[in-house]
Design a protein around this motif. Structure first.
Motif, PDB file in Angstrom:
ATOM      1  N   GLU A 118       0.832  -1.199   0.000  1.00 18.65           N
ATOM      2  CA  GLU A 118       0.000   0.000   0.000  1.00 18.65           C
ATOM      3  C   GLU A 118       0.870   1.255   0.000  1.00 18.65           C
ATOM      4  OE1 GLU A 118      -4.217   0.833   2.156  1.00 18.65           O
ATOM      5  OE2 GLU A 118      -2.520   0.390   3.477  1.00 18.65           O
ATOM      6  N   THR A 121       2.847   1.414  -3.552  1.00 21.95           N
ATOM      7  CA  THR A 121       2.043   1.730  -4.726  1.00 21.95           C
ATOM      8  C   THR A 121       1.540   3.170  -4.685  1.00 21.95           C
ATOM      9  OG1 THR A 121       0.075   0.765  -3.670  1.00 21.95           O
ATOM     10  CG2 THR A 121       1.341  -0.648  -5.158  1.00 21.95           C
ATOM     11  N   ARG A 122       1.437   3.736  -3.509  1.00 19.30           N
ATOM     12  CA  ARG A 122       1.025   5.134  -3.384  1.00 19.30           C
ATOM     13  C   ARG A 122       2.037   6.080  -4.022  1.00 19.30           C
ATOM     14  NH1 ARG A 122       0.829   5.328   1.907  1.00 19.30           N
ATOM     15  NH2 ARG A 122      -1.268   4.454   2.017  1.00 19.30           N
ATOM     16  N   PRO A 153      -3.468   0.407  -6.649  1.00 24.98           N
ATOM     17  CA  PRO A 153      -3.076   1.015  -7.921  1.00 24.98           C
ATOM     18  C   PRO A 153      -1.691   0.554  -8.362  1.00 24.98           C
ATOM     19  CG  PRO A 153      -2.947   2.603  -6.116  1.00 24.98           C
ATOM     20  CD  PRO A 153      -3.643   1.400  -5.570  1.00 24.98           C
ATOM     21  N   HIS A 154      -1.504   0.449  -9.665  1.00 27.98           N
ATOM     22  CA  HIS A 154      -0.239   0.129 -10.319  1.00 27.98           C
ATOM     23  C   HIS A 154       0.156  -1.347 -10.234  1.00 27.98           C
ATOM     24  CE1 HIS A 154       0.454   4.364 -10.982  1.00 27.98           C
ATOM     25  NE2 HIS A 154       0.318   4.606  -9.700  1.00 27.98           N
TER      26      HIS A 154
END
Length: 302
Positions: A118, A121-122, A153-154
């Motif tokens: 988390e 990916t931020r 995300p990503h």
């Protein structure tokens, strides 16, 4: 980038310094062979043994040498702070993506690992592959954790640690994973002995150790499976069984280094201490397999 053959080259040393010319040559060989992507500083690239500066330099060399072939950079480290620094370096080098394993000294919980992904990916601007490698990290992902991390995300791919040996069970495993993962997240098989079974079962990619040193047979296997010729993929893997047996006996890193040293692709003693390469009868056994499988055809350089 996260489909087809993703080859993992060694990061070779000479006198315990990164052998930049040998590394560049390894990457260029992969480009010439036509691999789909290259992952530098994976476990085969001994990422955990290098400083931040060394890793940044390897990332830049990989990208500069790879031309149009996508380069993924391993960014695993003990602390999230250090992972984020490595992510910055990989992105600054022009990497097409990053590969992240949950590396730790203390045992990690699922909450720790989800928090790591988390946080990372931020900060990302490139795709990420999740590196599930319990044999090395001693952390085993659950399907529930796959699903939770894949929603971040990503996240673009999950590198799974092999598949069941039975083809029917392997297909059922991949079908189940597809049912719980977003459609854009690819599934890549690792553990080279599982490659044919995994690709035939529907895996999108092979994250390959042997492909980093011997791309020709790895590409032949991958292309056979991707074209639907499951029998040929199995036949190629069966021919390579003596190599898979060595991997099982000594580990893929030591065997791959011994092959690359024997074929003259890298200098002797190419692994970072305290990891010692194979010697004596074990090295002789690797050399015999090289001769048996004709792995040195057109390669011997030194």
């Amino acid at each position: 980038m996260f489909t087809g053959l993703n080859a993992f080259p060694l990061t070779p040393l000479a006198e315990q310094q990164i052998d930049e010319s040998a590394f560049t040559a390894l990457v260029e060989r992969l480009v010439s062979a036509g691999v789909n992507a290259i992952t530098a500083l994976g476990s085969t690239g001994s990422y955990a043994y290098f400083t931040r500066d060394e890793r940044a330099r390897v990332a830049r060399m990989a990208v500069e040498s790879a031309g149009d072939v996508p380069v993924v950079i391993g960014v695993g480290a003990l602390r999230t702070k250090h992972v984020l620094e490595l992510v910055d370096d990989a992105q600054a080098a022009g990497a097409s993506g990053v590969l992240l394993a949950p590396v730790s000294y203390q045992p990690l919980t699922p909450e720790d690992v989800h928090g790591l992904f988390e946080d990372v990916t931020r900060e990302l601007s490139v795709p990420l592959a999740v590196y599930d490698n319990p044999g090395t990290t001693r952390f085993a992902f659950t399907d529930e954790l796959y699903q939770a991390i894949a929603a971040l995300p990503h996240v673009a791919s999950i590198k799974i640690p092999g598949v069941p040996a039975d083809p029917v069970a392997a297909s059922a495993r991949i079908t189940h994973l597809r049912s719980i993962l977003p459609a854009h997240v690819t599934i890549g098989v690792s553990g080279d002995a599982f490659a044919a079974t995994g690709l035939n079962a529907g895996c999108d990619a092979w994250y390959s150790v042997v492909g980093g040193a011997l791309p020709a047979p790895a590409l032949a296997l991958t292309r056979a499976a991707q074209s639907g010729d499951a029998d040929r993929a199995r036949d190629i893997s069966g021919r390579l069984q003596p190599l898979w047996d060595l991997f099982g006996r000594h580990g893929s890193l030591r065997v791959t280094a011994a092959i690359a040293e024997y074929l003259g692709l890298v200098s002797p003693h190419s692994l970072p201490l305290p990891i010692r390469g194979l010697d004596g009868g074990d090295r002789t056994a690797v050399e015999r397999v090289c001769e048996l499988l004709d792995l040195g055809a057109g390669i011997r350089q030194r």
